[in-house]
Design an enzyme around this catalytic site. Sequence first.
Site, PDB file in Angstrom:
ATOM      1  N   GLY A  18       4.173  -8.513  -7.184  1.00 12.11           N
ATOM      2  CA  GLY A  18       4.231  -9.061  -5.834  1.00 12.11           C
ATOM      3  C   GLY A  18       5.076  -8.279  -4.860  1.00 12.11           C
ATOM      4  O   GLY A  18       5.340  -8.743  -3.746  1.00 12.11           O
ATOM      5  N   THR A  19       5.475  -7.067  -5.224  1.00 13.72           N
ATOM      6  CA  THR A  19       6.329  -6.286  -4.322  1.00 13.72           C
ATOM      7  C   THR A  19       5.612  -5.975  -3.007  1.00 13.72           C
ATOM      8  O   THR A  19       6.206  -6.074  -1.930  1.00 13.72           O
ATOM      9  CB  THR A  19       6.786  -4.972  -4.978  1.00 13.72           C
ATOM     10  OG1 THR A  19       5.641  -4.300  -5.521  1.00 13.72           O
ATOM     11  CG2 THR A  19       7.781  -5.233  -6.092  1.00 13.72           C
ATOM     12  N   GLY A  20       4.346  -5.578  -3.092  1.00 13.77           N
ATOM     13  CA  GLY A  20       3.608  -5.231  -1.877  1.00 13.77           C
ATOM     14  C   GLY A  20       3.400  -6.420  -0.967  1.00 13.77           C
ATOM     15  O   GLY A  20       3.537  -6.314   0.266  1.00 13.77           O
ATOM     16  N   CYS A  21       3.081  -7.559  -1.562  1.00  9.44           N
ATOM     17  CA  CYS A  21       2.900  -8.785  -0.774  1.00  9.44           C
ATOM     18  C   CYS A  21       4.198  -9.166  -0.073  1.00  9.44           C
ATOM     19  O   CYS A  21       4.215  -9.490   1.121  1.00  9.44           O
ATOM     20  CB  CYS A  21       2.461  -9.935  -1.684  1.00  9.44           C
ATOM     21  SG  CYS A  21       0.970  -9.614  -2.651  1.00  9.44           S
TER      22      CYS A  21
ATOM     23  N   THR B 174       8.225  -6.504 -11.224  1.00 11.04           N
ATOM     24  CA  THR B 174       7.915  -6.012  -9.873  1.00 11.04           C
ATOM     25  C   THR B 174       6.607  -6.596  -9.340  1.00 11.04           C
ATOM     26  O   THR B 174       6.044  -6.064  -8.388  1.00 11.04           O
ATOM     27  CB  THR B 174       7.823  -4.477  -9.871  1.00 11.04           C
ATOM     28  OG1 THR B 174       6.835  -4.067 -10.837  1.00 11.04           O
ATOM     29  CG2 THR B 174       9.162  -3.838 -10.222  1.00 11.04           C
TER      30      THR B 174
ATOM     31  N   LYS C 129       4.144   3.576   1.103  1.00 19.38           N
ATOM     32  CA  LYS C 129       5.256   3.210   0.215  1.00 19.38           C
ATOM     33  C   LYS C 129       5.290   4.124  -1.008  1.00 19.38           C
ATOM     34  O   LYS C 129       4.265   4.399  -1.618  1.00 19.38           O
ATOM     35  CB  LYS C 129       5.108   1.751  -0.218  1.00 19.38           C
ATOM     36  CG  LYS C 129       5.106   0.766   0.946  1.00 19.38           C
ATOM     37  CD  LYS C 129       4.792  -0.642   0.496  1.00 19.38           C
ATOM     38  CE  LYS C 129       3.379  -0.734  -0.079  1.00 19.38           C
ATOM     39  NZ  LYS C 129       2.996  -2.116  -0.425  1.00 19.38           N
TER      40      LYS C 129
END
Length: 278
Positions: free
Chosen positions: A211-214, A209, A178
């Site tokens: 928690g974007t990866g989760c 932003t 990402k």
Amino acid sequence: MVNKVYKALTIAGSDSGGGAGIQADLKTFQMLDVYGMSAITAVTAQNTLGVHGIYDIPLEGIEKQLEAVIGDIGVDAAKTGMLSQPEVIELVSAQIKKHGITKLVVDPVMIAKGGASLLAQSAQHALRTQLLPVAAVVTPNIPEAEVITGLRITTLDEMKEAAVRLVQQFGAGAAVVKGGHSSGEPTDVLYDGERFHIFTAERYETRHTHGTGCTFSACIAAELAKGHSLLEAVHTAKQFITLAIRDELGIGAGHGPTNHWAYSRQLRADADKLKKGQ
């Protein structure tokens, strides 16, 4: 007649602030019409200002959660998040193999948005050797991909090289590197073991932003649980997280959570426009 219920399991840490971890995963599953289950690996005392405490769940507790959920309800797809210790990674990997879960999304959570470390140094080897080989897809951001692969990543070609290495050297079925930490448009690279797929979106300047990866990895897991292809799942995840960032909630004094309602609200708005145009 009862419609089929698609089921996804998240194996991760709890975020008391609700923006990341188990909470973000379950919200994402729900928004995508997937029944969500969880096995909590750690409890964090956390808000938008940072992580104020981390409390690991005993290995027996993690194992019993997994056995209870998988043995009774079943799992169409699963994802991992915060697995802070090597023993936890080894346990989870063994359970994935034991129960034949093939649709596993690995989000290699290493550092919280506020800077707190969520993966012990000693756990990095277990991540590479135990977890990645059982992953259908791994979804690191650029800093995480650098740690795992040992590569310096500053260009799109280097993102591609890292994605290939995650598959060919470390054994993941596929990799999404990402690009949110890079400059310009946030560009993600999917390598499916044969070819590359590039996903771009508009960048929105916001501090909300967390928690974007989760959320991104949970979306992939939900779509895989419904039987969609990996390419379709990543495409949906890119749309989901872009809208979740764009339509910020503005919660908290620090790194606020993304908006898990945004995707479904956009779908409804698009459907209304189409209906009015007919």
